[in-house]
Design a protein around this motif. Structure first.
Motif, short mmCIF file in Angstrom:
data_model
loop_
_atom_site.label_atom_id
_atom_site.label_comp_id
_atom_site.label_asym_id
_atom_site.label_seq_id
_atom_site.Cartn_x
_atom_site.Cartn_y
_atom_site.Cartn_z
N MET B 105 0.80 -1.11 -0.02
CA MET B 105 -0.04 0.10 0.12
C MET B 105 0.78 1.28 0.05
N TYR B 106 0.32 2.32 0.02
CA TYR B 106 0.70 3.51 -0.36
C TYR B 106 0.84 4.36 1.11
N PRO B 107 2.01 4.45 1.85
CA PRO B 107 1.87 4.91 3.03
C PRO B 107 1.49 6.47 3.47
N ASP B 108 1.77 7.42 2.14
CA ASP B 108 1.23 8.97 2.33
C ASP B 108 -0.32 8.92 1.99
N LEU B 109 -0.82 7.70 1.17
CA LEU B 109 -2.33 7.86 0.84
C LEU B 109 -3.13 7.54 2.21
N SER B 110 -4.32 8.17 2.22
CA SER B 110 -5.16 7.79 3.44
C SER B 110 -5.91 6.47 3.18
N VAL B 111 -6.30 5.85 4.46
CA VAL B 111 -7.14 4.77 4.16
C VAL B 111 -8.10 4.58 3.01
N GLU B 112 -9.01 5.57 2.98
CA GLU B 112 -9.89 5.54 1.82
C GLU B 112 -9.25 5.71 0.23
N GLU B 113 -8.07 6.43 0.38
CA GLU B 113 -7.44 6.71 -0.89
C GLU B 113 -7.00 5.30 -1.43
N ASN B 114 -6.18 4.64 -0.46
CA ASN B 114 -5.70 3.28 -0.81
C ASN B 114 -6.52 2.27 -1.31
N ILE B 115 -7.89 2.23 -0.74
CA ILE B 115 -8.88 1.55 -1.00
C ILE B 115 -9.47 1.83 -2.44
N ASP B 116 -9.49 3.14 -2.61
CA ASP B 116 -10.11 3.65 -3.97
C ASP B 116 -9.13 3.12 -5.11
N PHE B 117 -7.91 3.18 -4.60
CA PHE B 117 -6.85 3.01 -5.81
C PHE B 117 -7.15 1.61 -6.03
N PHE B 118 -7.06 0.60 -5.04
CA PHE B 118 -7.05 -0.75 -5.42
C PHE B 118 -8.40 -0.92 -6.17
N ALA B 119 -9.41 -0.37 -5.87
CA ALA B 119 -10.67 -0.62 -6.64
C ALA B 119 -10.85 -0.19 -8.20
N ARG B 120 -10.28 0.82 -8.05
CA ARG B 120 -10.06 1.46 -9.66
C ARG B 120 -9.12 0.58 -10.60
N LEU B 121 -8.26 0.05 -10.02
CA LEU B 121 -7.07 -0.73 -10.53
C LEU B 121 -8.00 -2.09 -11.11
N ARG B 122 -8.93 -2.37 -10.10
CA ARG B 122 -9.84 -3.75 -10.51
C ARG B 122 -11.15 -3.31 -11.22
N LEU B 123 -11.08 -1.91 -11.67
CA LEU B 123 -12.51 -1.60 -12.47
C LEU B 123 -13.46 -1.79 -11.75
N VAL B 124 -13.58 -1.58 -10.40
CA VAL B 124 -14.94 -1.46 -9.59
C VAL B 124 -15.75 -0.58 -9.70
N PRO B 125 -17.33 -0.61 -10.40
CA PRO B 125 -17.90 0.46 -10.54
C PRO B 125 -18.09 1.11 -9.25
N ASP B 126 -18.48 2.50 -9.41
CA ASP B 126 -18.40 3.42 -8.24
C ASP B 126 -19.40 3.08 -7.02
N GLN B 127 -20.51 2.52 -7.88
CA GLN B 127 -21.67 2.30 -6.86
C GLN B 127 -21.34 1.17 -5.86
N SER B 128 -20.74 -0.03 -6.70
CA SER B 128 -20.39 -1.01 -5.67
C SER B 128 -19.31 -0.61 -4.69
N LEU B 129 -18.18 0.03 -5.37
CA LEU B 129 -17.28 0.48 -4.38
C LEU B 129 -17.91 1.18 -3.35
N THR B 130 -18.65 2.16 -3.25
CA THR B 130 -19.11 2.81 -2.06
C THR B 130 -19.62 1.74 -1.14
N GLU B 131 -20.62 0.90 -1.66
CA GLU B 131 -21.27 0.12 -0.82
C GLU B 131 -20.33 -1.00 -0.07
N ARG B 132 -19.28 -1.48 -0.77
CA ARG B 132 -18.36 -2.42 -0.37
C ARG B 132 -17.63 -1.79 0.66
N LYS B 133 -17.01 -0.64 0.33
CA LYS B 133 -16.04 -0.01 1.11
C LYS B 133 -16.91 0.44 2.50
#
Lengths: 382, 657
Positions: B105-133
């Motif tokens: 993970m990236y030390p300078d990114l926040s918890v949420e930013e790290n999760i978002d990064f991995f989600a976008r890498l995996r092309l998770v749609p925004d809506q499912s991302l919010t719910e899963r997160k």
């Protein structure tokens, strides 16, 4: 007595530890040896500040005896005629395209007007992207054209039928001292050596220190009875030893041997000064090491510091040509003192008494650097 | 036989997540994994257990499709992994968390930013991302830390964030490489219960590796690996049968002499605090006890306790039976340290960094010759405490005496009298074994004759005969640690400070390490202050201090600590049921908050009496789960640690509220 013995034992084992570690770092040691030998050789033989074979293209619109005579005076080693142009307008193009550095445009009727005793003009265009070379090319060109003009004029006045000047003219007889043939390799190789000494005397101790921080071995030293001074000074000692050794190889084999620089002064005095200088600068390396967490950071900080140190050293610009503020800043660049002292000893034969101010400057800066490093070191780990 | 096997495989293939046959991986001449056959069923937590360098990581990376291998076949779901293209096919169905705390993970990114990064890498749609997160953050209790940079999280929280990032694209198989290494016991338990809940609610499959042998019970099935081979495979109980024997703990008069006597007959023996733990090659407890008593002859035995051996004991026994010989230790000169009385005395020591109090008024006393353990989670203040006592850091307030000198005024004197070994291997990797010893002999000002006397002793102590000219960096972890220990002992210190000395060392190495420590303390009268993450090691200490949030919250012998917890909370009950995954959920939602899944069994805190047994029975019966048995378990140090830390956390929350 016993305390003193233990103190020296500690310094000895720590210094030999640093030497062993450095010798086992194959990449670093190859890089260091390269810098002190090949790099200096290339700097001395490759980099030149004089005008050599500047590409010249001529548009000769006159095609006369006089125009050919003038053209032929632009000769090697300074200029090289690489071709002629068929139109006057082409002169700009070849400069733009970089085919020529200098173009000479001799208009039609050049010889006629000369013979008639009228004023006649030629146009010279110079590419001064490289200011030093451009300046040289244009001043050499001026001299050549001016001299030719003078000769023609005197011939016409009947003052000198063979073209040689014998009128009321100042005869300039200058003497070139310290580097009689003005060989760039003398200046360049020494300048490069001084720069390399600077870079490595910051880099090697910084690397040794940062390596201890990165691997956590520093903790083991901190809980031991070693003092902060012993930890830091043993690194400086080891690295100074290596750098001075390599400097003497570079000095005697490359600079003296390959480039044939005659040492006017005592080369051992130079080495002694180099030792003092390495000590001065390695303090700075240790200060850098206390600010950086890893080698990459230390490397970047060193580059950041090296550039202004070289600008402010007087190696490229004499202090008198600098703005006042810069001249004051030069006083804190240790390289400034070392360059004065280094050229002084090697090329001018200066002795210790002449170099007293430089010596004092280096001592003061070195003491300050080392004290700052020690203070930062203690602060960081307490 | 062959046809039977074929048939069973054919019926199983649809239910398998991973299947490996004759799997081998080489690095140059070195064989990392040697002809391994493994099947991982869908929906189970499958464990790879083994010390460092046993081939766990190589196998996991191959399953995740990020490492090529030379021999054998590997099938993940329906895809045979034999090329990069085929590996790409399965990557979307897999989540992989590599080894190392938060390294991916990236030390300078926040918890949420790290999760978002991995989600976008995996092309998770925004809506499912919010719910899963929000669901995953709630489950891992990281909700409150959404905006905190990853580098400011504790070790346990980093691992939970890593898990969330691994799960964000809803993989069917998650591969976790040593997720609990370097994480304190409380966070480790938390991690396991989150994992169990995920399995229960989402039906995913998990392949998890661990270097902690005692975590084997966390898996439904597991493989015990050593030097690239599978030693045993199956349910934890099956692995436990790898070597047959009984573990006997005895309390005997004159521990040191008894140890010497028993060592002649029983190879696998160790001192634990004031007791001895002996492995007897006899599965029948009564027969084993008689064997041991006969061997002891005239010694007065105060107390005997027989137990089924833990996996670590079994593992060591197995290696011993296969002929891994451990070199003899050199002789320890008696009473090298002449000091007596109090070795370390800390009085209200505090250390503050800016606005953060790392150590808050700690006080404790360690008599000369005692093994003193400092326990605590990451960031509890153990390392800072050691740094103050060793003179690396000055205390903000308070004072202390170490080795007869005042900490604040005579730091230099202390440094001459103590030895120190830190968490990370802190010797020079680019110097040879003998050069390292020589260096530290010089640093401590030993004269040449003394150095010549100590060097061979250190070499022998560390078992480094024949390695003298090798670079320290080329030694395996266990040898390095012992070399570091030897160098810390070069000047015969009165006190030895050890900061997590055994992390990353395999069980055999750890045993030898503790054997040395025991001899140093008992024979040479050296005081040892040690911090450790391995709770099984805490049992070796004579005295323990437990730190939480910079304070010492418990300070006693291991036995007293256990009885204090038993008195407060009742005992520990082990419940066997037919559906453990659901049962643990039922129990957690009632009053048994600390219920935790260990393999197919559940551990929970309750007084061992009829009423609590009946209550558990009826709770589970309501949920339609049959109870197969309830029995009480003796407490381990880990149970004590987790209990005390959770108690502190609760008190803290209440005072905050």
């Amino acid at each position: 007595m016993k305390t003193l013995r233990i103190w020296f034992t500690r310094m000895r084992v720590m210094t030999s530890k640093e030497l062993m570690q450095l010798l086992r770092d194959t990449v670093l040691i190859i890089f260091t040896i390269y810098a002190f030998t090949l790099d200096i050789y290339w700097a001395g033989s490759g980099v030149s500040l004089s005008l050599n074979n500047a590409a010249l293209m001529v548009f000769d619109g006159d095609s006369s005896h006089a125009s050919r005579e003038l053209t032929s005076r632009f000769r090697e080693p300074y200029f090289q005629n690489v071709g002629s142009l068929s139109h006057s307008r082409d002169t700009n193009d070849v400069l733009d395209e970089g085919q020529a550095m200098v173009t000479l445009d001799i208009p039609e009727g050049f010889e006629k007007s000369l013979l008639r005793g009228e004023q006649s003009t030629v146009q010279m265009q110079v590419d001064t992207t490289n200011t030093v070379l451009g300046l040289l090319a244009s001043s050499y060109g001026q001299q050549i054209v001016g001299r030719y003009g003078l000769e023609v004029a005197m011939k016409q006045q009947g003052l000198s039928p063979d073209g040689s000047i014998s009128g009321p003219i100042l005869d300039d007889r200058h003497r070139v001292w310290f580097n009689p043939n003005q060989e760039d390799s003398w200046f360049m190789s020494i300048a490069e050596l001084l720069t390399i000494i600077t870079v490595f005397s910051m880099m090697l101790p910084a690397a040794a220190m940062v390596r201890e921080k990165e691997r956590g071995t520093i903790e083991q030293l901190l809980v031991s009875p070693l003092s902060g001074f012993q930890v830091m000074f043993s690194k400086v000692l080891a690295m100074t030893l290596v750098i001075v050794l390599l400097t003497s190889i570079s000095l005697f084999l490359v600079i003296g041997g390959l480039f044939g620089v005659p040492f006017k002064g005592n080369p051992w005095l130079f080495l002694a000064l180099a030792t003092l200088y390495v000590f001065t600068t390695s303090g700075l390396g240790l200060v850098i090491a206390t600010f950086s967490r890893n080698m990459a950071q230390a490397g970047m900080l060193i580059i950041l510091l090296i550039a202004p140190m070289i600008f402010l050293s007087g190696a490229w610009t004499p202090p008198e040509a600098m703005p006042t503020v810069m001249r004051w800043l030069m006083l804190v660049s240790p390289l400034h003192y070392f360059i004065d002292a280094g050229y002084g000893v090697l090329l001018k034969g200066a002795t210790l008494s002449v170099l007293a101010p430089q010596l004092a400057g280096m001592c003061i800066l070195g003491g300050l650097n080392f004290a700052l490093g020690l203070w930062r070191f203690r602060r960081q780990f307490a | 036989m062959a046809s039977d096997d074929d048939k069973s495989e054919a019926t199983e293939s649809g239910s398998l997540a991973v299947s490996a046959r004759g799997f081998s991986k080489h690095y140059g001449k070195q064989t990392a994994v040697n002809r391994v056959d493994l099947d991982i069923r869908k929906g189970e937590i499958y464990g790879l257990i083994g010390p460092d360098g046993s081939g766990k990581s190589s196998f996991m990376k191959a399953v995740a499709g990020v490492l090529s291998f030379e021999e054998g076949t590997l099938q993940v779901f329906d895809t045979v992994v034999d090329s990069e293209a085929s590996a790409e096919l399965i990557k979307q169905r897999i989540g992989f968390m590599p080894q190392g705390l938060g390294l991916n993970m990236y030390p300078d990114l926040s918890v949420e930013e790290n999760i978002d990064f991995f989600a976008r890498l995996r092309l998770v749609p925004d809506q499912s991302l919010t719910e899963r997160k929000s669901r995953l953050l709630a489950m891992t209790r990281l909700e409150a830390f959404r905006d905190r940079p990853m580098k400011n999280l504790s070790g346990g929280m980093k691992q939970k964030l890593g898990l969330v990032c691994t799960l964000i694209h809803e993989p069917e198989l998650i591969i976790l490489d040593e997720p609990t290494t370097g994480v304190d016991p409380v966070s480790r338990r938390d991690f396991w219960s989150i994992l169990a809940r995920l399995l229960r609610e989402q039906g995913i499959t998990a392949l998890v590796s661990t270097a902690y042998m005692d975590e084997a019970t966390r898996f439904q099935r597991a493989a015990l690996m050593y030097q690239g081979k599978v030693l045993a495979e199956g349910e934890p109980d099956v692995i436990g049968n790898l070597a047959q024997g009984t573990m006997i703990t005895i309390d005997v008069e004159d521990q040191t002499k008894a140890l010497a006597l028993l060592s002649e007959q029983f190879e696998q023996i160790e001192a634990v605090g004031s007791r001895l733990r002996v492995w007897v090659d006899e599965p029948d407890e009564a027969a084993a006890e008689i064997q041991l008593r006969n061997a002891l002859g005239g010694f007065v035995v105060h107390h005997v306790e027989c137990d089924t051996p833990g996996l670590e004991d079994v593992f060591v026994a197995k290696l011993r039976q296969e002929g891994h010989v451990v070199a003899e230790l050199p002789a320890f000169e008696a009473g090298t340290s002449s000091a007596s009385g109090v070795a370390i005395e800390a009085h209200e020591l505090s250390k503050c960094f800016d606005d953060f109090t790392a150590v808050d008024k700690i006080s404790f006393t360690v008599p000369q010759g005692e093994i003193f353990g400092l326990l605590g989670a990451n960031g509890a203040g153990k390392t800072t405490a050691i740094k103050m006592l060793t003179g690396i850091q000055l205390p903000t307030s308070g004072e202390g005496q170490v080795a007869g000198a005042n900490m604040s005024t005579a730091a230099q004197l202390i440094k001459q009298r103590i030895g120190y070994m830190s968490q990370a291997f802190s010797l020079y990797l680019d110097l040879s074994v003998s050069e390292n010893i020589k260096l530290f002999a010089g640093v401590y000002g030993l004269d040449p004759s003394m150095r010549r006397e100590r060097s061979p002793w250190i070499i022998e102590l560390a078992g480094l005969q024949g390695y003298e000219k090798d670079l320290a960096g080329s030694l395996p972890m266990g040898l390095r640690q012992r070399l570091a220990l030897g160098c810390a002992l070069v000047h015969k210190p009165q006190i030895l400070f050890l900061d997590e000395p055994t992390s990353g060392v395999d069980p055999l190495g750890r045993r030898r390490f503790w054997e040395i420590l025991f001899n140093l303390a008992r024979v040479q009268n050296v005081t040892i202050l040690v911090t450790t993450h391995y709770m099984s090691e805490a049992e070796h200490c004579d005295h323990l201090a437990l730190m939480y949030a910079g304070k010492v919250v418990a300070d006693d012998t291991p036995d007293n600590m256990k009885s204090a917890v038993t008195a407060e909370a009742g005992g520990l009950l082990e419940v066997s049921v037919d559906n453990p995954i659901n049962a643990v959920g039922v129990l957690e939602e009632s009053d048994y908050k600390g219920a935790a899944l260990f393999g197919r069994k559940i551990h929970l805190w309750a007084p061992d009496d009829e009423s609590s047994r009946n209550r558990i029975q009826s709770l589970l019966a309501e949920a339609g789960i049959a109870v197969l048995g309830i029995r009480s378990r003796s407490l381990s140090m880990e149970d004590v640690f987790v209990y005390r830390v959770l108690q502190q956390e609760k008190a803290r929350e209440q005072s905050a509220a």
